[in-house]
Design a protein around this motif. Structure first.
Motif, mmCIF file in Angstrom:
data_model
loop_
_atom_site.group_PDB
_atom_site.id
_atom_site.type_symbol
_atom_site.label_atom_id
_atom_site.label_comp_id
_atom_site.label_asym_id
_atom_site.label_seq_id
_atom_site.Cartn_x
_atom_site.Cartn_y
_atom_site.Cartn_z
ATOM 1 N N SER A 22 8.731 10.943 6.212
ATOM 2 C CA SER A 22 9.155 10.194 4.540
ATOM 3 C C SER A 22 10.561 10.522 4.490
ATOM 4 C CB SER A 22 7.522 11.608 3.315
ATOM 5 O OG SER A 22 7.705 10.912 2.339
ATOM 6 N N TRP A 23 10.424 12.281 4.551
ATOM 7 C CA TRP A 23 12.426 11.911 3.984
ATOM 8 C C TRP A 23 12.946 10.730 4.623
ATOM 9 C CZ3 TRP A 23 15.630 17.066 6.609
ATOM 10 C CH2 TRP A 23 16.424 17.353 5.711
ATOM 11 N N PHE A 29 4.533 9.968 1.506
ATOM 12 C CA PHE A 29 4.507 10.148 0.751
ATOM 13 C C PHE A 29 5.461 9.588 -0.555
ATOM 14 C CE2 PHE A 29 3.994 14.197 3.471
ATOM 15 C CZ PHE A 29 2.943 13.590 3.600
ATOM 16 N N GLY A 30 6.392 8.589 -0.094
ATOM 17 C CA GLY A 30 7.078 7.836 -0.761
ATOM 18 C C GLY A 30 8.704 8.949 -0.626
ATOM 19 N N PHE A 115 6.495 1.078 -7.343
ATOM 20 C CA PHE A 115 5.542 0.838 -8.125
ATOM 21 C C PHE A 115 5.440 1.729 -9.317
ATOM 22 C CE2 PHE A 115 3.673 0.222 -4.192
ATOM 23 C CZ PHE A 115 2.773 -0.902 -4.288
ATOM 24 N N PRO A 116 5.554 1.266 -10.554
ATOM 25 C CA PRO A 116 6.024 2.283 -11.775
ATOM 26 C C PRO A 116 4.919 3.097 -11.958
ATOM 27 C CG PRO A 116 4.540 -0.033 -12.481
ATOM 28 C CD PRO A 116 4.914 0.463 -11.024
ATOM 29 N N VAL A 125 1.615 7.825 -5.012
ATOM 30 C CA VAL A 125 1.648 7.584 -3.475
ATOM 31 C C VAL A 125 1.359 8.932 -2.618
ATOM 32 C CG1 VAL A 125 3.678 6.728 -3.050
ATOM 33 C CG2 VAL A 125 1.982 5.744 -1.501
ATOM 34 N N ASN A 126 2.129 9.284 -3.028
ATOM 35 C CA ASN A 126 2.601 10.818 -2.638
ATOM 36 C C ASN A 126 1.248 11.365 -2.082
ATOM 37 O OD1 ASN A 126 3.470 13.046 -1.853
ATOM 38 N ND2 ASN A 126 2.680 13.804 -4.453
ATOM 39 N N PHE A 127 0.432 11.273 -3.589
ATOM 40 C CA PHE A 127 -0.902 12.183 -3.826
ATOM 41 C C PHE A 127 -2.512 11.950 -2.842
ATOM 42 C CE2 PHE A 127 0.780 12.559 -7.454
ATOM 43 C CZ PHE A 127 1.036 13.924 -7.717
ATOM 44 N N PHE A 128 -2.101 10.450 -2.344
ATOM 45 C CA PHE A 128 -2.879 9.595 -1.314
ATOM 46 C C PHE A 128 -2.043 9.772 -0.255
ATOM 47 C CE2 PHE A 128 -3.971 5.906 0.703
ATOM 48 C CZ PHE A 128 -4.776 5.681 1.342
#
Length: 204
Positions: A22-23, A29-30, A115-116, A125-128
């Protein structure tokens, strides 16, 4: 002990790999950038704290899930329920942890997405992503944590609950010092609901 140690290593490896991916790419995670406040890096690649966070979050969440589901431990689908509830508890732990990590201590910096919608500056999206990655990890790790031989009924183990709630309390205090009262309220609700469910299940 060997199974738990192996499971912890696999959780840290898989979770750390997901963080690194993700990094570099923003998936799953975004987009975020680790800050030097998080500490030294493993092999100059990934901050050592990230795999540790995964291990603590998942293993303690599983212990809490066992307390909550204690009345239903003889069901055939008990193992699947443990995986599902553990994943949800891990995401709730992450939900409480993120404001403390990214805004209070600035362990990492979240970058804007298309996505705002966000929670305390953290893209939803991180939590998903945490939910999906946790389910994938548990699909491989859960068999290692199953007791393979019959044992006498043991009293409930409250150590994971103590550590889990201790983390939520710490995150709430950190959010309070920064004046993030919505995060404090959410942390309080999460802590109370999970504690009631765990103690209610442990009474069986």
């Amino acid at each position: 002990f060997q199974n738990i140690l192996l499971a912890a290593c696999l959780i840290g490896l898989a979770g750390g790999a997901a963080d690194w991916l993700s990094w570099k790419t923003g998936i799953p995670f975004g987009p975020f950038t680790p800050d030097r406040n998080i500490g030294p890096k493993l092999f100059h690649v990934l901050p050592w704290a990230m795999p540790v966070i995964w291990v603590l979050a998942i293993l303690n969440s599983r212990g809490v899930a066992r307390l909550i589901l204690r009345p239903w431990r003889k069901l055939h689908a008990y193992g699947f329920w443990i995986i599902g509830v553990t994943a949800v508890l891990t995401v709730l732990f992450e939900l409480a942890f993120e404001p403390f990590a990214s805004r209070v201590n600035q362990y990492w910096i979240w970058e804007p997405t298309k996505f705002p919608l966000s929670w305390q500056g953290v893209p939803l999206v991180n939590f998903f992503g945490w939910l999906v990655v946790t389910l994938l990890i548990l699909a491989f790790v859960a068999p290692m944590l199953i007791v393979k031989h019959p044992v006498h009924r043991r009293p409930p183990d409250f150590h994971p609950l103590g550590l889990w709630l201790g983390g939520i309390f710490l995150f709430g205090v950190g959010a309070a010092t920064a004046g993030m009262w919505s995060a404090v309220l959410v942390d309080g609700i999460i802590g109370v609901v999970v504690a009631v469910a765990a103690f209610r299940g442990a009474r069986w």
